[in-house]
Design an enzyme around this catalytic site. Structure first.
Site, short mmCIF file in Angstrom:
data_model
loop_
_atom_site.label_atom_id
_atom_site.label_comp_id
_atom_site.label_asym_id
_atom_site.label_seq_id
_atom_site.Cartn_x
_atom_site.Cartn_y
_atom_site.Cartn_z
N ASP A 88 2.54 17.84 41.72
CA ASP A 88 2.33 17.85 43.17
C ASP A 88 2.68 16.50 43.80
OD1 ASP A 88 0.00 16.91 41.76
OD2 ASP A 88 -1.16 17.01 43.61
N GLU A 112 -3.03 16.82 41.27
CA GLU A 112 -3.49 15.48 40.88
C GLU A 112 -3.83 14.66 42.11
OE1 GLU A 112 -3.24 11.17 40.03
OE2 GLU A 112 -2.03 12.32 41.41
ZN LIG Z 1 0.96 10.19 41.00
#
Ligand SMILES: [Zn+2]
Length: 376
Positions: A72, A134
């Protein structure tokens, strides 16, 4: 063009902003890795719109190496990009695109080294991990780690490819995001004695957080490898009240703790609770943990740190101001973990994020040397 830049071109074109699905990217990567003969597993999130991927090449065994990155990226809205953020653009010797530094450059290099691993006589496995979500608090990788833990997964070590400007990082701080809600009792402001002012209670809690900060700075654990060598506490957002002539009945404080290992976030939350003043009748206070991830702390002398240092061609190690999934890898799987990757965190999350082709070349070389350790 190197195959890593070719791959980066494809990866940047998947607009995998954390709020959106990453399945197209995972499917594309999974198909490439399957072509290379990798054993692949994916773990979807509860919505089914996102997935983590783990791929293994070579024999099975407990002594392989894990390369790990998140799929992401952060949003581009409100940023003044001079290129299309979801199209890799080469200009003035730089490669621009959202995620070029953080961290699709490393993902691209992972695919390149997987291609080399597929042709190499591996005696130990190479594992590739690609996570989702994340950027919103290391949320996505947890389901994958739970599965790997249940399967008894083991490896000699893990490299998280966050952008470190190709410096070997053996530590970063952990983080806890928390929320304090103070409840008071509403009243007309002309009769404040009939109510309990929740903003005043909130202000006392700000004072409590400052006390905890002062205690940590004075007697808490210290690690001088960090620019701020102790655990920090701060309030980033405060909300309360509806009008000046109403005694407010609610005040909310969002706070953050950045932890130097071995400080324990939950122990510190208990300290905050214990230091809270006695609240008057008809009022109260709750502390909620919104999100947390552990710090990373690997001894510089650990054999895996030595192996990564040797592959990097450098000598030193650093500790990072920003967080990563490395702390979770270490905590959940017991993996010796370092952070090492192309690009710079100073270029990440901004308009015109870029990575240098030379950085990708250096990363390819680094991973090739690491791969050599897996060959018989
Ligand atoms: Zn990163």
């Amino acid at each position: 063009m190197s195959s890593t830049i070719d791959t980066l071109d494809r990866l940047i074109a998947f607009p995998t902003v954390s709020r959106d699905s990453n399945l197209d990217l995972i499917d594309w990567l999974g198909a490439r890795l399957a072509d290379l003969g990798a054993r692949i597993a994916t773990v979807r999130d509860a919505t089914g719109a996102k997935a983590n991927l783990v791929a293994s090449l070579g024999p099975e065994g407990p002594d392989g190496i894990v390369l790990s990155g998140h799929s992401d990226v952060v949003p581009v809205e409100g940023q003044a990009w001079t290129t299309d953020p979801f199209r890799l653009t080469r200009r003035d010797g730089r490669l621009y695109g959202r995620g070029s530094s953080d961290m699709k450059g490393f993902l691209a290099a992972m695919l390149t080294v997987a291609g080399k691993a597929a042709r190499a006589p591996l005696a130990r496995p190479l594992h590739l991990v690609v996570s989702h979500d994340e950027e919103i608090g290391c949320v996505g990788v947890r389901s994958l780690l739970a599965r790997l833990k249940a399967e008894g997964f083991r490896a000699a070590g893990c490299v998280i490819g966050e952008p470190t400007e190709m410096q070997v990082a053996t530590g970063h701080k952990g983080k806890l995001a928390g929320r304090i809600v103070c409840r008071g009792k509403p009243a007309h402001s002309a009769n404040p004695h009939l109510g309990v002012n929740a903003i005043h209670l909130g202000a006392r809690m700000v004072g409590v957080l400052e006390q905890v900060q002062a205690r940590l700075a004075e007697t808490g654990p210290r690690d001088n490898a960090y620019p701020v060598p102790y655990t920090t506490v701060h309030v980033g957002l405060i909300q309360g009240g509806t009008a000046l002539n109403i005694v407010p009945d609610r005040c909310m404080l969002d706070f953050e703790i950045r932890l130097v290992p071995p400080d324990d976030a939950l122990v510190l939350v208990e300290e905050i609770r214990a230091r809270a003043p006695a609240f008057p009748p008809d009022s109260g206070m709750e502390i909620e943990v919104v999100n947390s991830y552990p710090g990373l702390d690997l001894a510089d002398s650990h054999p895996f740190a030595n192996a990564v240092r040797a592959a990097s061609g450098g000598n030193g190690t650093v500790k990072l101001a920003f967080g990563s999934e490395g702390g979770l890898m270490q905590q959940e799987l017991g993996l010796p973990t370092v952070v090492y990757g192309p690009g710079s965190i100073d270029r990440a999350h901004k308009a015109d994020e870029y990575v240098m082709p030379e950085e990708l070349d250096a990363c390819d070389l680094f991973l090739e040397r690491l791969l050599a350790r897996l060959v018989a």
